[in-house]
Design a protein around this motif. Structure first.
Motif, PDB file in Angstrom:
ATOM      1  N   ALA A 183       0.845  -1.198   0.000  1.00  0.00           N
ATOM      2  CA  ALA A 183       0.000   0.000   0.000  1.00  0.00           C
ATOM      3  C   ALA A 183       0.878   1.244   0.000  1.00  0.00           C
ATOM      4  O   ALA A 183       1.756   1.404   0.857  1.00  0.00           O
ATOM      5  CB  ALA A 183      -0.916   0.001   1.204  1.00  0.00           C
ATOM      6  N   VAL A 184       0.651   2.131  -0.955  1.00  0.00           N
ATOM      7  CA  VAL A 184       1.473   3.332  -1.086  1.00  0.00           C
ATOM      8  C   VAL A 184       1.296   4.257   0.119  1.00  0.00           C
ATOM      9  O   VAL A 184       2.276   4.769   0.688  1.00  0.00           O
ATOM     10  CB  VAL A 184       1.131   4.068  -2.401  1.00  0.00           C
ATOM     11  N   ALA A 185       0.058   4.483   0.533  1.00  0.00           N
ATOM     12  CA  ALA A 185      -0.196   5.402   1.643  1.00  0.00           C
ATOM     13  C   ALA A 185       0.502   4.929   2.912  1.00  0.00           C
ATOM     14  O   ALA A 185       1.074   5.725   3.666  1.00  0.00           O
ATOM     15  CB  ALA A 185      -1.698   5.542   1.867  1.00  0.00           C
ATOM     16  N   SER A 186       0.468   3.620   3.163  1.00  0.00           N
ATOM     17  CA  SER A 186       1.088   3.087   4.368  1.00  0.00           C
ATOM     18  C   SER A 186       2.600   3.240   4.328  1.00  0.00           C
ATOM     19  O   SER A 186       3.238   3.612   5.320  1.00  0.00           O
ATOM     20  CB  SER A 186       0.709   1.616   4.534  1.00  0.00           C
ATOM     21  N   ALA A 187       3.213   2.958   3.125  1.00  0.00           N
ATOM     22  CA  ALA A 187       4.661   3.091   2.991  1.00  0.00           C
ATOM     23  C   ALA A 187       5.091   4.540   3.172  1.00  0.00           C
ATOM     24  O   ALA A 187       6.110   4.830   3.819  1.00  0.00           O
ATOM     25  CB  ALA A 187       5.100   2.567   1.627  1.00  0.00           C
ATOM     26  N   LEU A 188       4.320   5.481   2.619  1.00  0.00           N
ATOM     27  CA  LEU A 188       4.643   6.896   2.790  1.00  0.00           C
ATOM     28  C   LEU A 188       4.528   7.321   4.254  1.00  0.00           C
ATOM     29  O   LEU A 188       5.358   8.095   4.757  1.00  0.00           O
ATOM     30  CB  LEU A 188       3.718   7.751   1.916  1.00  0.00           C
ATOM     31  N   LYS A 189       3.515   6.805   4.936  1.00  0.00           N
ATOM     32  CA  LYS A 189       3.328   7.154   6.342  1.00  0.00           C
ATOM     33  C   LYS A 189       4.517   6.719   7.176  1.00  0.00           C
ATOM     34  O   LYS A 189       5.006   7.463   8.038  1.00  0.00           O
ATOM     35  CB  LYS A 189       2.046   6.496   6.851  1.00  0.00           C
ATOM     36  N   SER A 190       5.024   5.517   6.910  1.00  0.00           N
ATOM     37  CA  SER A 190       6.167   5.008   7.669  1.00  0.00           C
ATOM     38  C   SER A 190       7.404   5.849   7.419  1.00  0.00           C
ATOM     39  O   SER A 190       8.164   6.162   8.347  1.00  0.00           O
ATOM     40  CB  SER A 190       6.441   3.547   7.291  1.00  0.00           C
ATOM     41  N   ALA A 191       7.652   6.198   6.157  1.00  0.00           N
ATOM     42  CA  ALA A 191       8.837   6.985   5.827  1.00  0.00           C
ATOM     43  C   ALA A 191       8.738   8.398   6.381  1.00  0.00           C
ATOM     44  O   ALA A 191       9.728   8.964   6.881  1.00  0.00           O
ATOM     45  CB  ALA A 191       9.027   7.011   4.309  1.00  0.00           C
ATOM     46  N   LEU A 192       7.551   9.005   6.307  1.00  0.00           N
ATOM     47  CA  LEU A 192       7.377  10.369   6.809  1.00  0.00           C
ATOM     48  C   LEU A 192       7.592  10.450   8.312  1.00  0.00           C
ATOM     49  O   LEU A 192       8.080  11.469   8.828  1.00  0.00           O
ATOM     50  CB  LEU A 192       5.986  10.887   6.447  1.00  0.00           C
ATOM     51  N   ALA A 193       7.238   9.376   9.015  1.00  0.00           N
ATOM     52  CA  ALA A 193       7.401   9.383  10.469  1.00  0.00           C
ATOM     53  C   ALA A 193       8.865   9.540  10.863  1.00  0.00           C
ATOM     54  O   ALA A 193       9.180  10.067  11.946  1.00  0.00           O
ATOM     55  CB  ALA A 193       6.838   8.089  11.052  1.00  0.00           C
ATOM     56  N   LEU A 194       9.791   9.101   9.969  1.00  0.00           N
ATOM     57  CA  LEU A 194      11.212   9.168  10.280  1.00  0.00           C
ATOM     58  C   LEU A 194      11.841  10.509   9.928  1.00  0.00           C
ATOM     59  O   LEU A 194      12.984  10.781  10.320  1.00  0.00           O
ATOM     60  CB  LEU A 194      11.951   8.044   9.547  1.00  0.00           C
ATOM     61  N   VAL A 195      11.138  11.374   9.166  1.00  0.00           N
ATOM     62  CA  VAL A 195      11.720  12.655   8.786  1.00  0.00           C
ATOM     63  C   VAL A 195      10.918  13.845   9.315  1.00  0.00           C
ATOM     64  O   VAL A 195      11.334  14.995   9.138  1.00  0.00           O
ATOM     65  CB  VAL A 195      11.827  12.782   7.239  1.00  0.00           C
ATOM     66  N   GLU A 196       9.800  13.566   9.953  1.00  0.00           N
ATOM     67  CA  GLU A 196       8.945  14.689  10.356  1.00  0.00           C
ATOM     68  C   GLU A 196       9.621  15.570  11.404  1.00  0.00           C
ATOM     69  O   GLU A 196       9.423  16.795  11.424  1.00  0.00           O
ATOM     70  CB  GLU A 196       7.601  14.175  10.862  1.00  0.00           C
ATOM     71  N   THR A 197      10.442  14.973  12.280  1.00  0.00           N
ATOM     72  CA  THR A 197      11.126  15.787  13.293  1.00  0.00           C
ATOM     73  C   THR A 197      12.113  16.746  12.642  1.00  0.00           C
ATOM     74  O   THR A 197      12.177  17.942  12.974  1.00  0.00           O
ATOM     75  CB  THR A 197      11.868  14.884  14.289  1.00  0.00           C
ATOM     76  N   ALA A 198      12.886  16.214  11.640  1.00  0.00           N
ATOM     77  CA  ALA A 198      13.845  17.081  10.943  1.00  0.00           C
ATOM     78  C   ALA A 198      13.124  18.172  10.169  1.00  0.00           C
ATOM     79  O   ALA A 198      13.585  19.326  10.116  1.00  0.00           O
ATOM     80  CB  ALA A 198      14.707  16.239   9.991  1.00  0.00           C
ATOM     81  N   ALA A 199      11.982  17.824   9.552  1.00  0.00           N
ATOM     82  CA  ALA A 199      11.216  18.815   8.799  1.00  0.00           C
ATOM     83  C   ALA A 199      10.665  19.901   9.722  1.00  0.00           C
ATOM     84  O   ALA A 199      10.720  21.103   9.410  1.00  0.00           O
ATOM     85  CB  ALA A 199      10.089  18.134   8.044  1.00  0.00           C
ATOM     86  N   ALA A 200      10.139  19.482  10.880  1.00  0.00           N
ATOM     87  CA  ALA A 200       9.595  20.465  11.828  1.00  0.00           C
ATOM     88  C   ALA A 200      10.689  21.371  12.365  1.00  0.00           C
ATOM     89  O   ALA A 200      10.473  22.571  12.599  1.00  0.00           O
ATOM     90  CB  ALA A 200       8.891  19.739  12.974  1.00  0.00           C
ATOM     91  N   GLN A 256      13.236   1.970   1.932  1.00  0.00           N
ATOM     92  CA  GLN A 256      14.550   2.593   1.806  1.00  0.00           C
ATOM     93  C   GLN A 256      14.542   3.694   0.764  1.00  0.00           C
ATOM     94  O   GLN A 256      15.120   4.766   0.969  1.00  0.00           O
ATOM     95  CB  GLN A 256      15.600   1.531   1.454  1.00  0.00           C
ATOM     96  N   VAL A 257      13.866   3.441  -0.372  1.00  0.00           N
ATOM     97  CA  VAL A 257      13.800   4.434  -1.435  1.00  0.00           C
ATOM     98  C   VAL A 257      13.036   5.679  -0.972  1.00  0.00           C
ATOM     99  O   VAL A 257      13.494   6.814  -1.123  1.00  0.00           O
ATOM    100  CB  VAL A 257      13.144   3.831  -2.699  1.00  0.00           C
ATOM    101  N   LEU A 258      11.864   5.457  -0.384  1.00  0.00           N
ATOM    102  CA  LEU A 258      11.040   6.596   0.057  1.00  0.00           C
ATOM    103  C   LEU A 258      11.742   7.398   1.147  1.00  0.00           C
ATOM    104  O   LEU A 258      11.712   8.634   1.150  1.00  0.00           O
ATOM    105  CB  LEU A 258       9.685   6.100   0.544  1.00  0.00           C
TER     106      LEU A 258
END
Length: 552
Positions: free
Chosen positions: A391-408, A433-435
């Motif tokens: 599922a694309v949405a689920s994969a994006l959610k997992s990857a975003l969780a790892l960069v949201e602190t740096a983005a904020a 890994q790609v995302l």
């Protein structure tokens, strides 16, 4: 089955007459003799051999005829015989319509009696053999077989003529093909001297006029292979001719007019009716440019093989070194972390800060080693990926969780547009890994207060995921170097962490999953990285957090 098709005679009467060359008034002894025999056999003062095209009767041979050798076909005796395909036998044409008004009847030669038979050839009636007399009823129908036999002889002469025309057509066609292909044709005598040379390309390629070489020894030289190297065992064109062998695509190195040519030759021995060897007939073509191209391709293949061997050796070395380095690095990371959190160690704040620097440097080095191991496996084809429905949405959610602190931390606004139900065929870990790499780059190379936008869409059986940032962007020259290992395009000078391997690994992972990656950028406006993967119908239980749905 052969694709060869020989020349064929025309099927229409006008085309046949053109090929036969009978639409002219010049006398030919063979036809004149036949007409004289017809006049003698039937006792007629006038005899004609006539051919008919669309509008004109052409008198090819005649006896006792002083009129024009060509005249209008309308209402003529010849036209009637040709159109009907039957013999015409009239005792008194002055009493028969439509010929009674003909000028041949009303004036010289004052025709009354007429007898004519059709000339049939190649399935068409092309003319008539006829006799005429100013006397009424002088021809007997019993003489028709004599006239028909002479018409058969005419047909035989026409057959011989059309055979000659066909040979000329074949020769002309061969010459035309040779001219178009750039070939030249040649013939030698039994001693290997030129007797005939034809082809405009010969003089253009060799700088020699063909007529100057007649009687001269054939242009010879060593036999070479398709790379221009002498064959083993050594051989020469002169020796091949001496052995009287048939040859094809024989490559000969010829030195002529101060330069060297590689000529491809084909030829076969020519023998007389008594079996005596008369010489050779053959064709030649300049293949010097092709040989040079073959050499360049061979050299390029050799260089590529050397480069691939070097890469494989380098990958093996880096893999061995990397594995050796991981163990002490993991020990350094563990001990520095323990020392920082051990409150009983009595380390001063300044020492703890330095220990954190050591830990960060070791972490970056370990990340580089892991990237190098991944890259080595990808380049050697040792990546083992298992594609599943993800599922694309689920994969994006997992990857975003790892960069949201740096983005904020840099006040970067993150927007996601990924419709529910989008699903791709991918290896879950590889896709994560790609995302993660693309989103991390979108944050690292963005500007403070910028935007990071993620779009996902289904396009022609594939799913496209685009990651767009508002960073400094890349020039055309930088885009051309983007997928070079360790090339960070100057990003390291600005203090941005990284190894220069992330996108290279992403590309290798995507190719292994039958996907692709595309980057578009403009200086000052940002970058858009788009990946495409095979789409699939969303299963009942979609993959969550990079873990595939239940299945075999």
């Amino acid at each position: 089955m052969t694709a060869y098709r020989s020349a064929r005679p025309p099927t229409d009467r006008q085309g046949l007459l053109e090929a036969l060359g009978v639409r002219n008034a010049s006398a030919e002894a063979c036809f004149e003799s036949l007409v004289a025999m017809a006049a003698h056999a039937l006792g007629a003062p006038t005899a004609l051999l006539s051919f008919l095209d669309a509008e004109t009767v052409w008198v090819k041979a005649c006896v006792g005829w002083d009129d024009e050798r060509s005249y209008g076909a309308d209402g003529s005796f010849c036209q009637f015989v040709v159109r009907s395909g039957q013999a015409l036998w009239v005792d008194d044409v002055s009493r028969e319509s439509p010929w009674s008004g003909s000028h041949l009847v009303q004036s010289h030669p004052w025709i009354r009696a007429y007898a004519g038979v059709p000339i049939e050839f190649a399935g068409a009636t092309v003319g008539a053999l006829s006799v005429m007399s100013p006397a009424v009823g002088v021809f007997c129908r019993q003489d028709e077989p004599s006239l028909l036999r002479l018409a058969t002889v005419v047909k035989g002469l026409l057959n011989a003529r059309i055979a000659q025309w066909l040979r000329q057509q074949e020769a002309q066609r061969s010459m035309e093909f040779a001219r178009i292909s750039g070939d030249w044709l040649w013939e030698t005598d039994a001693q290997g001297h030129y007797e005939w040379l034809w082809g405009a390309s010969f003089e253009r390629k060799t700088g020699l006029a063909p007529e100057r070489l007649e009687g001269q020894p054939v242009l010879g030289g060593p036999i070479v292979d398709w790379l221009g190297a002498p064959v083993e065992p050594p051989d020469t064109f002169e020796a091949v001719l001496h052995r009287q062998e048939t040859f094809s695509a024989l490559l000969v190195q010829v030195d002529v007019s101060g330069h060297r040519l590689i000529v491809a030759r084909a030829g076969e021995p020519h023998h007389g009716a008594d079996g005596r060897f008369l010489g050779y007939r053959g064709s030649s073509r300049d293949v010097t440019a092709q040989i040079e191209l073959n050499r360049q391709l061979a050299l390029a293949n050799q260089l590529r093989e050397v480069a691939e061997q070097t890469t494989r050796a380098s990958n093996r070395f880096m893999s061995q070194v990397s594995h050796e380095l991981r163990t002490p690095l993991n020990a350094i990371l563990g001990f520095t972390q323990l020392m920082v959190v051990d409150h009983e160690s009595g380390m001063a704040p300044r020492q703890i800060e330095r220990m954190n620097h050591v830990h960060d440097a070791a972490s970056r080095l370990l990340s580089l080693i892991n990237d190098m191991l991944d890259l080595g496996r990808a380049q050697e084809g040792r990546l083992v990926l298992g594609t599943r429905d993800v599922a694309v949405a689920s994969a994006l959610k997992s990857a975003l969780a790892l960069v949201e602190t740096a983005a904020a931390g840099r006040n970067i606004a993150v927007t996601v547009d990924a419709p529910d139900g989008l699903c791709v065929q991918a290896d879950p870990r590889a896709l994560d890994q790609v995302l993660l790499n693309l989103l991390s780059n979108g944050v690292k190379y963005n500007v403070d207060g910028g935007r990071l936008t993620i779009h996902a869409r289904r396009v022609d059986g594939h799913v496209a995921i685009a990651v767009q940032d508002t960073g400094m962007g890349l020039t055309e020259a930088e885009l051309g170097q983007l997928f070079q290992p360790f090339n960070r395009l100057g990003a390291g000078k600005g203090g941005t962490p990284g190894t220069g391997l992330g996108l290279v690994i992403c590309q290798a992972l995507l190719l292994s999953m039958k996907g692709q990656i595309d980057v578009k950028s403009c200086p000052g406006e940002g970058t858009v990285v788009t990946i495409r993967l095979p789409g699939c119908a969303a299963p009942a239980a979609l993959v969550e957090a990079g873990v595939p749905a239940a299945g075999p």
